[in-house]
Design a protein around this motif. Sequence first.
Motif, short mmCIF file in Angstrom:
data_model
loop_
_atom_site.label_atom_id
_atom_site.label_comp_id
_atom_site.label_asym_id
_atom_site.label_seq_id
_atom_site.Cartn_x
_atom_site.Cartn_y
_atom_site.Cartn_z
N GLN A 91 88.81 69.80 57.60
CA GLN A 91 87.91 69.38 58.87
C GLN A 91 87.47 68.22 57.57
N GLU A 92 86.89 68.34 56.15
CA GLU A 92 87.26 67.81 55.24
C GLU A 92 88.08 66.75 54.53
N PHE A 93 88.22 66.11 54.94
CA PHE A 93 89.19 65.68 54.41
C PHE A 93 90.38 65.34 53.13
N MET A 94 91.16 65.34 52.80
CA MET A 94 91.76 65.73 51.52
C MET A 94 92.85 64.69 50.91
N LEU A 95 91.50 63.68 51.31
CA LEU A 95 91.85 62.22 50.36
C LEU A 95 91.04 61.42 49.39
N VAL A 96 91.70 60.88 48.07
CA VAL A 96 91.08 60.15 47.34
C VAL A 96 90.79 59.35 47.99
N GLN A 97 88.71 59.06 47.19
CA GLN A 97 88.29 57.93 48.14
C GLN A 97 88.46 56.30 47.44
N THR A 98 89.28 56.27 46.24
CA THR A 98 88.90 55.31 45.10
C THR A 98 90.63 54.88 45.47
N MET A 99 91.95 55.46 46.08
CA MET A 99 92.88 54.93 45.96
C MET A 99 93.29 54.79 46.87
N THR A 100 94.31 53.79 47.31
CA THR A 100 94.54 53.24 48.80
C THR A 100 95.15 54.09 49.15
N VAL A 101 95.01 53.73 50.40
CA VAL A 101 96.07 54.29 51.52
C VAL A 101 97.64 55.08 51.13
N ALA A 102 98.49 53.69 50.78
CA ALA A 102 99.93 54.30 50.72
C ALA A 102 99.93 55.47 49.23
N GLU A 103 98.90 55.15 48.03
CA GLU A 103 98.70 55.85 47.03
C GLU A 103 98.62 57.76 47.61
N ASN A 104 97.62 57.50 48.28
CA ASN A 104 96.75 58.88 48.70
C ASN A 104 98.41 59.41 50.26
N ILE A 105 99.13 58.87 50.67
CA ILE A 105 100.38 59.49 50.95
C ILE A 105 101.19 59.76 50.17
N VAL A 106 101.62 59.11 48.95
CA VAL A 106 103.04 60.61 48.58
C VAL A 106 102.23 60.42 47.34
N LEU A 107 100.80 61.16 46.63
CA LEU A 107 100.35 61.86 46.14
C LEU A 107 101.05 63.54 46.04
N GLY A 108 101.38 63.57 44.53
CA GLY A 108 102.40 65.02 44.94
C GLY A 108 103.17 65.33 44.59
N LEU A 109 103.28 63.87 45.65
CA LEU A 109 105.03 64.69 45.92
C LEU A 109 106.27 64.80 45.20
N GLN A 110 106.91 65.82 44.98
CA GLN A 110 108.04 66.58 44.14
C GLN A 110 108.83 65.36 43.50
N ASP A 111 109.44 64.85 44.97
CA ASP A 111 110.41 64.07 44.01
C ASP A 111 110.56 62.64 44.16
N LEU A 112 109.24 61.91 44.11
CA LEU A 112 108.87 60.97 44.02
C LEU A 112 109.54 60.89 42.01
N PRO A 113 109.68 59.07 42.30
CA PRO A 113 110.22 58.78 41.66
C PRO A 113 108.78 58.58 40.19
#
Lengths: 510, 317
Positions: A91-113
């Motif tokens: 309900q309350e979005f889990m987004l980091v306000q001061t980061m970009t859309v792309a950064e938010n989308i990949v945040l915490g991904l395990q297989d991220l290089p």
Amino acid sequence: MEKSSVSTLLKMEGVTKRFPGVIANDRVDLELHNGEVLALLGENGAGKSTLMNILAGLYRPDEGFITIRGEKVSIHSPQDSMHLGIGMIHQEFMLVQTMTVAENIVLGLQDLPLIPPMAEIKRKIIELSDRYSLKVDPDRFIYELSVGEQQRVEILKLVYRGAEVLILDEPTAVLTPQESRDLNGIIKTMLSEGKSAIFITHKMDEVLSFSHRVQVLRQGKTVAACKTEGTTPQELANMMVGREILFKIKKAPYRPGEPKLILDGVTVEDPTGRPVLKDISLTIYEGEILGIAGVAGNGQTELTEVITGLQKAVSGRITLDSQDMTNKQPLHLIKAGMSHIPADRGAMGIVGDMSVADNLVMKRYRSEPIASRHGVMHATKIFGFAKKMISFFKIATPKPETLVKFLSGGNIQKTILAREIDSCGGVLIAVYPSRGLDVGATESVRNNIVAQRDKKAAVLLVSEELDELLSVADKIGVMFEGELMGIVDAATTNKEELGMMMAGMRGGNA
Amino acid sequence: MQLITTLLAVTLSAGTSLLYATIGEIYTERSGILNLGVEGMMMMGALSAFAVSFYTGSLFLSLIVAMLVGGSLALLHAFLSISMRANQVVSGLSITLFGTGLASYLGQRLGPESNGFNLAGMTASNFQKIQIPFLGDIPILAAFFNQDVLTYMLFLIVPLSWYFMYRTKHGLSLRSVGENPRTASAMGISVAKVRYLYTVIGGMLVGLGGAHLTLAYTPGWSENVTGGRGWIVIALVIFAGWNPSRAVFGAVLFGGINAIQFRLQAAGTMIPASFLNMAPYVVTVVVLALMTIIGKKKKGKYSSPSALGNAFSIEDK
């Protein structure tokens, strides 16, 4: 994934979750089939969000277990949940306000290089957003986005991670009707790809238009789980609340008295000097509810804040009982009899870390009998006053000493309502008073507002639900880009007329 | 020209310890932990580095020990504020009190018997200025290439820190934890782990900053050798807007003020010495006020991590 609509995808059995003083979920069973939308219906505080947070790995159940495709799984963290293909939009979005859309989308991904290839990531995001018509620019910062756009980022985040089960916690509460329709389309696209969804809501029409099956929770327990087809809104509402619900509001005939609150050519500017409220003139009479309609962000907030003394008018005059109230301090206005139910409850309506009793007394603590003449407060009097208010307004709280932040949204609103109505001396400014509330709480909020009007108070009701305005208000003003498009009679107008005015057409006696 | 070069060289040297500590504290605060123990950690770093150098003569070992000492004090702060959910201001302040007190005590106990067990007044091996051939001969530029190893290392640490924070996956996690731990946690990042890690890394860098004071800038141990630098660091972090590359400007500014006021005192001016000593601290106040005004105008870019100073648990409301 193979598509057989009867196979069970996910099952929760006997799930119990206790919080200090409350049982949020009491032996709840839940079943989700492949490719379906399950609506989870219930009042505020019925335990819907808690149950889903358990699936999402944010909370751990005290009892019970979860199986996915017949296999027992243990979800200890959001990471586990994600690996099982479950994704939740809170309900309350889990987004980091001061980061970009792309950064938010990949945040915490395990297989991220180690060094994320942003160009490639952005390409994938654009590809996904085209596929599901989730238009959003991956380079924008979250704080630059509208609420609807932020929700799209949340959905993209889940599809980017390949979620098979989407949990949406009251997704339409913050959306415009148009955005809700878009969301419906997006979910349909996903279902056609074999994904499933659980949809938390307390809106009957959404259950009927979005879902295949519906499960109703009340006080942490399942009261019904059935096919959506064949149920009626009335039936669902009754199950949800546990009693008959009246969709009609009872109110006395409209007999306005003297002019109470008058705005004359009021203009407000934002910090950059742009006018956000342009030359507003209106009169609210005693015993009248003036409704304000309009798409959120068209000057409604500024209108209520300039009246309640929270924003300054650069020109124009506001009078209350023929006394000049332009740009007076809020305390001055409160003493003159003004009550305010603010739009942002958490930020402006309550102090979450203070008790229900202290919040209730917040407009009375300055004077006797709550405080002595020298300003010392009487604990027993506060307690007695709070108890009276809690029972009169039916605020569901374990104790008067419970911190307000632990109450459900509906009961927080009832606490504010109790305080503001008790202290109301003739003017009530109510902003989105039933937003996010379930049918039971909405009914009680509306009845209380009407009761104030019947007691000769002048009421300003800002709402985004036209049904609410049509049934509660006597007159309706429509705002568009900071201007009043006109004021119409609630008894004779209709949604079409209001809709035209909300889109910027002048009407009524503007 | 010669004067400018000299002043600039002193500025960079004076700013080195500040910059190490500032970058360290930026790492810590970016994770949402406010560590006001910088002064104490710096002091202990300064003392331990000097003591190790005095007894072993190994500069390398001195640096390692300074990092370990700074890191362990930070670990204590991490334990108190992350696991015990203590108030971070109180915990940090006690680290400073503890660190400065212990350093002062040890300074009077660890020395040789011949000096009454006092370390003050002793000399140990220290970092020498190394002139880079050719580059060190160009006027002005010579200031940058006539420094000690620790200062040269910053030429690498600063850009790498910036790159790490804004361009790598771990930097992304770090920033998200300080901004919105709830979101980070929902995205599967272990908030506690990240906070422990960067609080300790921050403490290690602060320890190095302390080491630079006693092994390079003003070789030798003396009581209160940090002279409140730890507090200026807290202000510099704000000045830098929590960005490692901007921290350079802050460190140079304060290093410069230090350098100039020393020069003025040496040259003998009308201004009383106390006022000159005060200068860096007065400038701190002014700069902070200015930064607050700028921060309001440029939303987001200069603002503090939203969750700074708050304990976190997913079941909190």
